[in-house]
Design an enzyme around this catalytic site. Structure first.
Site, PDB file in Angstrom:
ATOM      1  N   ASP A 110      47.180 -27.098 -43.440  1.00 10.28           N
ATOM      2  CA  ASP A 110      47.310 -25.661 -43.166  1.00 10.28           C
ATOM      3  C   ASP A 110      46.024 -24.961 -42.733  1.00 10.28           C
ATOM      4  O   ASP A 110      46.020 -23.748 -42.494  1.00 10.28           O
ATOM      5  CB  ASP A 110      47.891 -24.947 -44.398  1.00 10.28           C
ATOM      6  N   ASP A 170      56.059 -27.618 -38.648  1.00  9.24           N
ATOM      7  CA  ASP A 170      55.105 -26.508 -38.760  1.00  9.24           C
ATOM      8  C   ASP A 170      53.702 -26.921 -38.295  1.00  9.24           C
ATOM      9  O   ASP A 170      52.905 -26.104 -37.840  1.00  9.24           O
ATOM     10  CB  ASP A 170      54.971 -26.012 -40.216  1.00  9.24           C
TER      11      ASP A 170
HETATM   12  N1  GLY Z   1      54.749 -24.142 -43.627  1.00 14.90           N
HETATM   13  C1  GLY Z   1      55.020 -22.921 -44.011  1.00 14.90           C
HETATM   14  C2  GLY Z   1      56.340 -22.306 -43.806  1.00 14.90           C
HETATM   15  O1  GLY Z   1      56.778 -22.074 -42.722  1.00 14.90           O
HETATM   16  O2  GLY Z   1      56.956 -21.981 -44.781  1.00 14.90           O
END
Ligand code: GLY
Length: 389
Positions: A110, A170
């Site tokens: 992240d 993501d």
């Molecule tokens: N990876 C974070 C989300 O979209 O919840």
């Protein structure tokens, strides 16, 4: 010193006065009347806004470690971009500084979210030299999660024991950090890692209808995809709304840097899957997952709509297909309507309501969340003279 920089830079930079004059056309009054709530929220190291619970009336705040920590500074940077008001840039810098240590945090993927929306965006808007080194170091940290065998950046560690080498859709969003670091440093490794990750995602994450799986788990020894699952969606085979949004945005962005037509074709296909889905409500704001059998009695996710809305402006720029511009405008209008903008009387530092973070954990269900605000503000900025970034 930082504040002095903004004051000095502004007149030369992003045309403060003309921006201020245009701002009224970008954000409607309902939305822009909330901007000041972001500005006046006190800066605290462990108090970075993330979401809000209407049940308890409490803000959820985090330290810089949370995956969402870059969005609140990012929202201030974006309001600055929209209004040209230097007070927002000064406050954005204060919040951004709290994230500096995260340039070395490689515990998950992240870092692209954290550092891109804070330092990355701040650098684009102000050109501050001190931010360059942080961006490049953050990209280096992200690369430590890349495996040559798998050809992907690992999303999560061993704690999610169901998987050996999980990669979630993501993760495409983190590639922007690598591409920007490549441009800043000239280090080809950043470009190579980004492209290999995008190629592996293209190969393994998508279904024939254009929708994406959430999690692909690889064998770290062979690089073979072992299983395709979900973490935040309704089921392994379902289309989790925000996952589709990350895919549309991620591949449109990857096309910006690479001009690889396959990326653009995938973004276009997944966008059509989303926009033409029979279970997408009339206003374009999706339910949290397109395949929840309880639709229409399930939560919406305005964050997914905001991400798609912003991506569609760039997708229109890349394809010149009027359809994508029409749909971007439709989403922007819905998101800025009374149904989604928070009630004026609610004095919390958020703009939008009805985002769903993780329904499976009953966490953040139809509430304000910072990343929804971020992509809505970015969409507004992009809608101005159809800027693609
Ligand atoms: N990876 C974070 C989300 O979209 O919840």
């Amino acid at each position: 010193m930082i504040k002095a920089f903004v004051r000095f830079f502004l007149p030369l930079g992003i045309a403060a006065t003309s921006c201020a004059l245009e701002a009224k056309d970008d954000a409607n009054e309902l939305l822009s009347s909330r901007f000041e709530l972001l500005l006046t929220h006190p800066v605290e190291e462990r108090g970075i806004p993330r979401s809000y619970s209407p049940e308890t009336g409490e803000l959820e705040v985090t330290s810089s470690r949370a995956w969402t920590s870059g969005f609140f500074p990012g929202n201030l940077w974006l309001v600055y971009r929209l209004t040209g008001d230097a007070a927002y840039a000064e406050k954005a810098e204060e919040w951004t500084a709290l994230l500096e240590r995260e340039q070395l945090n490689g515990r998950d993927h992240d870092i692209g979210f954290r550092m891109g929306s804070s330092f990355g965006l701040g650098y684009r808007l102000t050109g501050q030299e001190a931010y360059e080194a942080v961006i490049v170091q953050s990209a280096r940290t992200l690369c430590t999660r890349f495996s040559d065998t798998v050809g992907s950046i690992r999303s999560w560690g061993a704690s999610k024991s169901q998987w050996q080498y999980p990669v979630i859709i993501d993760n495409m969003m983190n590639l922007e950090l690598l591409f920007e670091a490549w441009k800043l440093s000239g280090d080809e490794r950043f470009y190579e890692v980004a492209v290999r990750h995008a190629n592996a995602t293209l190969k393994n994450h998508f279904r024939a209808d254009g929708s994406t799986f959430h999690v692909v788990d690889y064998d770290p020894e062979t690089g073979v995809a072992r299983q395709k699952n979900t973490h935040q969606g309704f089921s392994d085979e379902s289309a989790w709304a925000r996952g589709q949004a990350w895919a549309i945005y991620g591949f449109t962005m990857a096309y910006r840097y690479t001009k690889d037509e396959r990326y653009l074709a995938q973004a276009r296909k997944t966008a059509r899957f989303f926009l033409q889905h029979p279970r997408l409500p009339e206003d374009g704001i999706p339910y949290w997952d397109f395949d929840d059998p309880k639709i229409p009695n399930v939560p919406r996710d305005s964050s997914a709509a905001a991400i798609v809305c912003s991506a569609l402006y760039e997708l229109y720029g890349a394809t010149e297909e009027g359809y994508f511009l029409e749909q971007a405008k439709r989403l922007l209008e819905s998101l800025q309507s009374k149904a989604y903008v928070l009630d004026a009387s609610l004095e919390i530092p958020f703009l939008l309501d009805k985002s769903t973070g993780n329904l499976n954990k009953q966490s953040e269900v139809e509430v304000p969340i910072t990343y929804a605000d971020y992509y809505l503000l970015e969409a507004l900025a992009r809608s101005r003279s159809l800027a693609t970034r």
